[in-house]
Design an enzyme around this catalytic site. Structure first.
Site, PDB file in Angstrom:
ATOM      1  CG  ASP A  67      -0.269  -0.468   2.501  1.00 17.86           C
ATOM      2  OD1 ASP A  67       0.963  -0.388   2.581  1.00 17.86           O
ATOM      3  OD2 ASP A  67      -0.988  -0.898   3.413  1.00 17.86           O
ATOM      4  CG  ASN A 136      -8.676  -1.712  12.188  1.00 19.71           C
ATOM      5  OD1 ASN A 136      -7.732  -2.356  11.747  1.00 19.71           O
ATOM      6  ND2 ASN A 136      -9.186  -0.671  11.557  1.00 19.71           N
ATOM      7  CG  HIS A 138      -5.722  -2.407   8.933  1.00 22.53           C
ATOM      8  ND1 HIS A 138      -5.861  -1.120   9.402  1.00 22.53           N
ATOM      9  CD2 HIS A 138      -4.381  -2.634   8.891  1.00 22.53           C
ATOM     10  CE1 HIS A 138      -4.669  -0.602   9.631  1.00 22.53           C
ATOM     11  NE2 HIS A 138      -3.751  -1.498   9.327  1.00 22.53           N
ATOM     12  CD  GLU A 143      -8.752   0.715   7.974  1.00 21.84           C
ATOM     13  OE1 GLU A 143      -8.610  -0.218   8.794  1.00 21.84           O
ATOM     14  OE2 GLU A 143      -8.203   1.823   8.113  1.00 21.84           O
TER      15      GLU A 143
HETATM   16  C1  GLP Z   1      -0.442   0.005   8.747  1.00 18.13           C
HETATM   17  C2  GLP Z   1      -0.142  -0.715   7.405  1.00 18.13           C
HETATM   18  C3  GLP Z   1      -0.266  -2.190   7.551  1.00 18.13           C
HETATM   19  C4  GLP Z   1       0.404  -2.625   8.833  1.00 18.13           C
HETATM   20  C5  GLP Z   1      -0.395  -2.143  10.005  1.00 18.13           C
HETATM   21  C6  GLP Z   1       0.238  -2.439  11.347  1.00 18.13           C
HETATM   22  O1  GLP Z   1      -1.520   0.866   8.722  1.00 18.13           O
HETATM   23  N1  GLP Z   1      -0.911  -0.291   6.276  1.00 18.13           N
HETATM   24  O2  GLP Z   1       0.309  -2.834   6.414  1.00 18.13           O
HETATM   25  O3  GLP Z   1       0.471  -4.020   8.900  1.00 18.13           O
HETATM   26  O4  GLP Z   1      -0.739  -0.788   9.870  1.00 18.13           O
HETATM   27  O5  GLP Z   1       1.301  -1.583  11.607  1.00 18.13           O
HETATM   28  P1  GLP Z   1       2.370  -1.810  12.727  1.00 18.13           P
HETATM   29  O6  GLP Z   1       3.215  -2.943  12.296  1.00 18.13           O
HETATM   30  O7  GLP Z   1       3.121  -0.515  12.783  1.00 18.13           O
HETATM   31  O8  GLP Z   1       1.625  -2.079  13.981  1.00 18.13           O
END
Ligand code: GLP
Length: 242
Positions: A67, A136, A138, A143
């Site tokens: 993304d 959440n 995702h 989402e």
């Molecule tokens: C972000 C990314 C995800 C990631 C998630 C968790 O928003 N788009 O790909 O897996 O949140 O992030 P983190 O590893 O910093 O907890």
């Protein structure tokens, strides 16, 4: 779904890096799906170390990231392109032209998303996809409520996601409200998937992913239907698993 419980974040990261390095050694022209966020940072450090030590090379690897924030330029330090350059690409010998991240500045978003899917397809599909998980549930930026049939598309971010990601920006109002993200279907098409989660804040999301009902309300639960998923979690993230 195989669940590995590592004693801490460093161990989890080492295990993930070993799986990715193993994939690239056995198939040097592998197509890797990569993720951003805090979870994979140490995994990338381990991969860079494996590269420096001559254990693995990335000359023939192609990478597709999940993304990118919409409206954020690649040279903005808050962009996922910047994150990938800093945390992985500049430390290994992957060819710049083989690194792909959706273009957050695309004028024709629908076409950018379509082309992204086509590029993945032309590369032969993703061999190994690395994922984190949002609090959440995702994956990528899919989402709660995301369609399981979705391909790369423009996503409206949940307030919870905006709040969680505010730590990467100077102030919460600078967090983009939209992103281009591979869809659930794009992720499910990967041949193998590794998902990383660490810390107490992820415990509920991990529980719902592994032991909850399969539902678009908890996007990561779709991974229960994938034949080759390894979930690597630390003890805290695993604390609600029965
Ligand atoms: C972000 C990314 C995800 C990631 C998630 C968790 O928003 N788009 O790909 O897996 O949140 O992030 P983190 O590893 O910093 O907890």
């Amino acid at each position: 779904m195989e669940v590995l419980i590592a004693k801490d974040y460093n161990t989890l990261s080492k295990q993930a890096a070993m799986i990715i390095a193993g994939q690239v050694i056995s198939q040097p022209s592998s197509v890797l799906g990569l993720a951003t966020g805090s979870s994979p940072v140490e995994t990338y450090k381990n991969l860079a170390a494996f590269y420096r030590e001559g254990i693995v090379g990335f000359q023939q690897v192609t990478a597709f990231n999940l993304d990118e924030y919409y409206g954020v330029a690649p040279d903005n330090p808050c962009s996922y392109r910047w994150f990938m350059e800093e945390n992985l690409f500049k430390h290994i010998n992957i060819l710049p032209e083989n690194t792909h991240i959706p273009n957050g500045l695309a004028k024709d978003v629908a076409n950018e998303c379509l082309e992204y899917e086509e590029k993945i397809h032309r590369a032969g599909g993703i061999d190994l996809q690395l994922l984190g998980i949002g609090g959440n549930g995702h994956i990528g930026f899919n989402e709660p409520g995301a369609h399981f049939e979705s391909l790369t598309h423009l996503v409206d971010l949940d307030q919870e996601t905006i709040d969680a990601n505010a730590r990467f920006f100077d102030s919460p109002d600078q967090v983009p409200r939209q992103a281009l993200s591979m869809g659930i279907k794009s992720i499910m098409a990967a041949r193998k998937i590794i998902l990383l989660a660490s810390g107490k804040a992820k415990a509920k999301a991990v529980y719902e992913m592994v032991q909850g009902p399969i539902s678009p309300e908890h996007p990561a639960s779709v991974l229960q239907l994938h034949p080759q998923v390894v979930v690597i979690v630390d003890k805290e993230a695993a604390s609600l698993l029965g």
